[in-house]
Design an enzyme around this catalytic site. Structure first.
Site, PDB file in Angstrom:
ATOM      1  CG  ASN A 181      -1.827   1.144   1.349  1.00 14.73           C
ATOM      2  OD1 ASN A 181      -1.779   2.054   0.510  1.00 14.73           O
ATOM      3  ND2 ASN A 181      -2.662   1.135   2.353  1.00 14.73           N
TER       4      ASN A 181
ATOM      5  NE  ARG B  23      -6.117   1.563  -0.025  1.00 17.27           N
ATOM      6  CZ  ARG B  23      -6.069   2.762   0.541  1.00 17.27           C
ATOM      7  NH1 ARG B  23      -4.920   3.241   0.987  1.00 17.27           N
ATOM      8  NH2 ARG B  23      -7.144   3.472   0.669  1.00 17.27           N
TER       9      ARG B  23
ATOM     10  CG  HIS C  76     -12.867   4.025   3.183  1.00 11.89           C
ATOM     11  ND1 HIS C  76     -13.656   5.071   3.581  1.00 11.89           N
ATOM     12  CD2 HIS C  76     -11.601   4.384   3.465  1.00 11.89           C
ATOM     13  CE1 HIS C  76     -12.916   6.038   4.084  1.00 11.89           C
ATOM     14  NE2 HIS C  76     -11.650   5.639   4.010  1.00 11.89           N
TER      15      HIS C  76
ATOM     16  NE  ARG D 281     -10.166  13.124   4.488  1.00  7.49           N
ATOM     17  CZ  ARG D 281     -10.009  11.850   4.174  1.00  7.49           C
ATOM     18  NH1 ARG D 281     -10.843  11.272   3.333  1.00  7.49           N
ATOM     19  NH2 ARG D 281      -9.031  11.138   4.681  1.00  7.49           N
TER      20      ARG D 281
ATOM     21  CD  GLU E  82      -8.784  -1.063   3.966  1.00  6.68           C
ATOM     22  OE1 GLU E  82      -8.408  -0.828   5.133  1.00  6.68           O
ATOM     23  OE2 GLU E  82      -8.922  -0.192   3.111  1.00  6.68           O
TER      24      GLU E  82
END
Ligand code: AMP
Length: 398
Positions: free
Chosen positions: A7, A91, A180, A241, A383
């Site tokens: 990743n 990823r 996600h 955010r 993941e």
């Protein structure tokens, strides 16, 4: 079969070496501050202490070299020879509309990932750097790309088209993509396993709540809607955010600041828990201060819980029913207080929360009351496992 899962961010690289015989993790690590002063690699062979090496790491190529060296180290490595590696799984953040599933990487796939760089200008170039560095280091090793957006590609147009002139979608591909995806896929399928029911029969709302958060409606194992959109700031309140804001607010900010970069910084880096509380983007700090009576911390916490609850309710309506709500990622797996405050308003849907089952952290648990029609679950995400499984399946096919 041993698979290396990678990743790659712009200045970091996370890796995990998996043994697919039993899906165990043989070793994992993190390369930090690539291209920045103070770079280092932290490597852990399962069962041993972490080994940290501070060294100059100017680019991803050097980072990959160090990862391979760490994996081969006679003391803390996990491979005797690189020929033991069967494949690498990467990823990749954005697959646009080009990639609806994981794919084996070839020149066309690299071209495709390049074509959607404008949709993820910070992430896809870093993902590509990692892919290229790995291919340079081991040219014969098969590699697979697993996209964060792919799971959401089953959304119908009514969920992914924005209400602006249609040509922005047709020409520029401005639409909801969602992120996600690998995590939502994993926890939805794992929830079905835990409940002992086929995922194809279930309506599930998955809440991936971390520094970045998204909520997804999973109907029959497929994504039908998700809270993040073209970018990663839409949806619920996040660490820094904003989550949903009226377009008029964006116009106001644009007029005020007169610079899209400044506005982007505001909504991505200065908003959310950080912006509301004024002191932290970390929910642990927010909970601690709210407990002491800090009103802005309490407001930030309440806004987050309220936003998540609204998504759960609207997605239940969108799917015409609800069988399970799943909490995952840093906040979802660890904050019993947030799970309580989100869940206690869901009784009208048939989701009855049980506080006595909620004192769990980082492990699978059912936190709904016995007999609750709708199950509420905590499922730690994985993941890396999805990436490793997809890589195994795609490499095994040839
Ligand atoms: P992630 O992005 O999935 O790594 O999630 C990171 C976030 O999880 C942190 O910023 C914290 O806000 C949150 N978190 C982790 N542990 C806890 C905890 N025990 N209680 C509340 N929030 C937590």
């Amino acid at each position: 079969m041993k698979i290396l899962v990678l990743n790659c961010g712009s200045s970091s690289l996370k890796y995990q070496l998996m043994n697919m015989q039993d899906e165990s993790v043989l070793a994992k690590g993190l390369v930090e501050r690539i291209g920045i002063a103070g770079s280092r690699i932290k490597h852990v062979r399962t069962g041993l202490d972490a080994v940290v090496r501070d060294t100059d790491i100017p680019n991803h190529k050097v980072a990959i070299k160090l990862v391979l060296e760490a994996l081969l180290d006679p003391n803390h490595g996990a491979l005797r020879d690189l020929s033991e590696l069967s494949a690498a799984g990467h990823r990749v953040v954005h697959g646009g509309e080009l990639f609806t599933t994981s794919v084996r990487i070839d020149a066309d796939v690299i071209k495709g990932i390049e074509e959607v760089i404008h949709l993820a200008p910070l992430h896809n170039p870093a993902n590509l750097q990692g892919i290229r560095a790995m291919m340079d280091a081991l040219p014969d090793l098969p590699s697979v790309a697993v996209f964060d957006t792919a799971f959401h590609q089953t959304m119908p147009p009514r969920a992914f088209v924005y209400g602006i002139p249609y040509h922005y979608y047709e020409k520029d591909r401005v639409r909801r993509y969602g992120f996600h995806g690998t995590s939502h896929f994993y926890v939805a399928h794992r929830a079905a396993e835990i409940l002992g029911r086929p995922v194809g029969e279930l309506k599930i709302v998955t809440c991936h709540l971390g520094n970045g958060s998204s909520v997804t409606a999973v109907n029959g194992g497929k994504c039908v809607d998700t809270s993040m959109g073209l970018g990663t700031a839409e949806g619920v309140l996040m660490g820094t955010r904003s989550g949903n804001v009226d377009p008029s607010v964006m116009l106001f900010l644009m007029e005020q600041e007169n610079d899209p970069k400044v506005v982007s910084h505001i909504v991505h880096k200065e908003s959310g828990l950080q912006g509301i509380s004024g002191f932290s983007s970390d929910l642990r700090d927010i909970e601690e201060e709210a407990e002491k009576g800090n009103e802005r911390a309490q407001l930030a916490f309440d806004m987050l819980c309220y936003g998540i609850r609204k998504y759960i309710g609207s997605y239940a309506a969108a799917m015409g029913g609800l069988d399970a709500v799943v909490f995952t990622a840093g906040i979802g797996e660890n904050s019993s207080l947030l799970r309580e405050k989100v869940s206690e308003g869901l009784g009208f849907l048939g989701a009855h929360f049980d506080p006595s089952r909620n004192q769990v952290r980082g492990k699978e648990a059912e936190i709904s009351a016995p007999g609750s029609k709708v199950k509420i679950l905590v499922v730690p995400t994985n993941e890396e496992l999805v990436i490793a499984r997809d890589t195994r399946d795609l490499v095994g096919k040839r």
